[in-house]
Design a protein around this motif. Structure first.
Motif, PDB file in Angstrom:
ATOM      1  N   VAL A  26       0.835  -1.201   0.000  1.00 47.17           N
ATOM      2  CA  VAL A  26       0.000   0.000   0.000  1.00 47.17           C
ATOM      3  C   VAL A  26       0.874   1.257   0.000  1.00 47.17           C
ATOM      4  CG1 VAL A  26      -1.775   1.288   1.250  1.00 47.17           C
ATOM      5  CG2 VAL A  26      -1.845  -1.224   1.215  1.00 47.17           C
ATOM      6  N   GLY A  27       1.869   1.306   0.881  1.00 45.87           N
ATOM      7  CA  GLY A  27       2.733   2.477   0.978  1.00 45.87           C
ATOM      8  C   GLY A  27       3.622   2.374   2.201  1.00 45.87           C
ATOM      9  N   GLU A  28       4.217   3.506   2.560  1.00 42.81           N
ATOM     10  CA  GLU A  28       5.123   3.557   3.704  1.00 42.81           C
ATOM     11  C   GLU A  28       4.646   4.656   4.645  1.00 42.81           C
ATOM     12  OE1 GLU A  28       9.581   5.067   4.108  1.00 42.81           O
ATOM     13  OE2 GLU A  28       9.420   3.235   2.904  1.00 42.81           O
ATOM     14  N   VAL A  29       4.688   4.376   5.943  1.00 43.23           N
ATOM     15  CA  VAL A  29       4.236   5.350   6.935  1.00 43.23           C
ATOM     16  C   VAL A  29       5.222   6.518   6.985  1.00 43.23           C
ATOM     17  CG1 VAL A  29       3.699   5.769   9.366  1.00 43.23           C
ATOM     18  CG2 VAL A  29       3.105   3.570   8.321  1.00 43.23           C
ATOM     19  N   GLU A  30       4.691   7.715   6.743  1.00 43.57           N
ATOM     20  CA  GLU A  30       5.505   8.922   6.820  1.00 43.57           C
ATOM     21  C   GLU A  30       5.263   9.660   8.130  1.00 43.57           C
ATOM     22  OE1 GLU A  30       5.419  13.030   4.437  1.00 43.57           O
ATOM     23  OE2 GLU A  30       6.078  11.315   3.245  1.00 43.57           O
ATOM     24  N   ALA A  40      -4.225   8.602  21.457  1.00 40.67           N
ATOM     25  CA  ALA A  40      -4.296   7.437  20.590  1.00 40.67           C
ATOM     26  C   ALA A  40      -3.987   7.830  19.151  1.00 40.67           C
ATOM     27  CB  ALA A  40      -5.686   6.813  20.661  1.00 40.67           C
ATOM     28  N   VAL A  41      -3.419   6.889  18.416  1.00 42.03           N
ATOM     29  CA  VAL A  41      -3.190   7.090  16.987  1.00 42.03           C
ATOM     30  C   VAL A  41      -4.531   6.929  16.279  1.00 42.03           C
ATOM     31  CG1 VAL A  41      -2.011   6.210  14.939  1.00 42.03           C
ATOM     32  CG2 VAL A  41      -0.827   6.217  17.133  1.00 42.03           C
ATOM     33  N   THR A  42      -4.881   7.901  15.422  1.00 38.76           N
ATOM     34  CA  THR A  42      -6.156   7.818  14.700  1.00 38.76           C
ATOM     35  C   THR A  42      -5.968   7.637  13.199  1.00 38.76           C
ATOM     36  OG1 THR A  42      -6.290  10.225  14.502  1.00 38.76           O
ATOM     37  CG2 THR A  42      -7.365   9.216  16.417  1.00 38.76           C
ATOM     38  N   GLY A  43      -4.742   7.837  12.714  1.00 33.43           N
ATOM     39  CA  GLY A  43      -4.513   7.684  11.288  1.00 33.43           C
ATOM     40  C   GLY A  43      -3.043   7.520  10.971  1.00 33.43           C
ATOM     41  N   LEU A  44      -2.782   6.956   9.799  1.00 29.93           N
ATOM     42  CA  LEU A  44      -1.418   6.801   9.297  1.00 29.93           C
ATOM     43  C   LEU A  44      -1.296   7.598   8.007  1.00 29.93           C
ATOM     44  CD1 LEU A  44      -0.902   2.940   9.678  1.00 29.93           C
ATOM     45  CD2 LEU A  44      -0.126   4.747  11.238  1.00 29.93           C
ATOM     46  N   ALA A  45      -0.344   8.507   7.964  1.00 27.79           N
ATOM     47  CA  ALA A  45      -0.061   9.263   6.746  1.00 27.79           C
ATOM     48  C   ALA A  45       0.938   8.450   5.938  1.00 27.79           C
ATOM     49  CB  ALA A  45       0.514  10.633   7.094  1.00 27.79           C
ATOM     50  N   LEU A  46       0.541   8.053   4.728  1.00 28.86           N
ATOM     51  CA  LEU A  46       1.385   7.208   3.893  1.00 28.86           C
ATOM     52  C   LEU A  46       1.967   7.985   2.731  1.00 28.86           C
ATOM     53  CD1 LEU A  46      -0.726   3.921   3.575  1.00 28.86           C
ATOM     54  CD2 LEU A  46       0.845   4.602   5.388  1.00 28.86           C
ATOM     55  N   SER A  47       3.201   7.643   2.391  1.00 28.58           N
ATOM     56  CA  SER A  47       3.850   8.152   1.185  1.00 28.58           C
ATOM     57  C   SER A  47       4.427   6.941   0.454  1.00 28.58           C
ATOM     58  CB  SER A  47       4.946   9.157   1.552  1.00 28.58           C
ATOM     59  OG  SER A  47       5.941   8.529   2.328  1.00 28.58           O
ATOM     60  N   GLN A  48       5.205   7.171  -0.590  1.00 24.37           N
ATOM     61  CA  GLN A  48       5.771   6.068  -1.373  1.00 24.37           C
ATOM     62  C   GLN A  48       4.661   5.087  -1.750  1.00 24.37           C
ATOM     63  OE1 GLN A  48       9.106   6.376  -2.109  1.00 24.37           O
ATOM     64  NE2 GLN A  48       8.952   8.236  -0.906  1.00 24.37           N
ATOM     65  N   LEU A  49       3.556   5.626  -2.246  1.00 24.65           N
ATOM     66  CA  LEU A  49       2.339   4.851  -2.476  1.00 24.65           C
ATOM     67  C   LEU A  49       2.476   3.848  -3.614  1.00 24.65           C
ATOM     68  CD1 LEU A  49      -0.236   7.757  -2.178  1.00 24.65           C
ATOM     69  CD2 LEU A  49       0.403   6.098  -0.416  1.00 24.65           C
ATOM     70  N   SER A  50       1.697   2.798  -3.519  1.00 28.80           N
ATOM     71  CA  SER A  50       1.624   1.771  -4.552  1.00 28.80           C
ATOM     72  C   SER A  50       1.018   2.340  -5.824  1.00 28.80           C
ATOM     73  CB  SER A  50       0.758   0.612  -4.053  1.00 28.80           C
ATOM     74  OG  SER A  50       0.345  -0.211  -5.116  1.00 28.80           O
TER      75      SER A  50
END
Length: 98
Positions: A26-30, A40-50
């Motif tokens: 899917v991608g990498e967590v940025e 609490a963590v509510t979301g993951l910001a992804l980069s290097q997307l598929s």
């Protein structure tokens, strides 16, 4: 969980690769999105997307925010439910209609 351990655990999410339950990259967590009230963590910001999942949906160099509720497991990689793969299926459906 010890409150002192939380910041360290959160920062270890950054840089991890994210895959669907079915093994699709899917991608990498940025970065992470936090709710400071509940700590609490509510979301993951992804980069290097598929490219397979996001081509034509997200401009090159941009990222996406995944809801943390989609996360199924965190280890050497992060597994998310296969909801994300519906993007690929919708793209294939659109191409079939064109």
């Amino acid at each position: 969980m010890d409150a002192d351990a939380t910041p360290q655990e959160i920062t270890t999410l950054v840089g991890r690769e994210v895959y669907s339950n079915n093994g699709v990259f899917v991608g990498e967590v940025e970065d992470v999105r936090l709710d400071l009230d509940s700590q609490a963590v509510t979301g993951l910001a992804l980069s290097q997307l598929s490219d397979e999942l996001f081509a034509g949906r997200v401009d090159p160099g941009k990222g996406v925010m995944l809801p943390y509720r989609w996360v199924r497991a965190v280890g050497d990689v992060i597994l998310v439910n296969d909801t994300i793969e519906r993007l690929k299926d919708e793209t294939e459906d659109e191409e079939a209609l064109a």
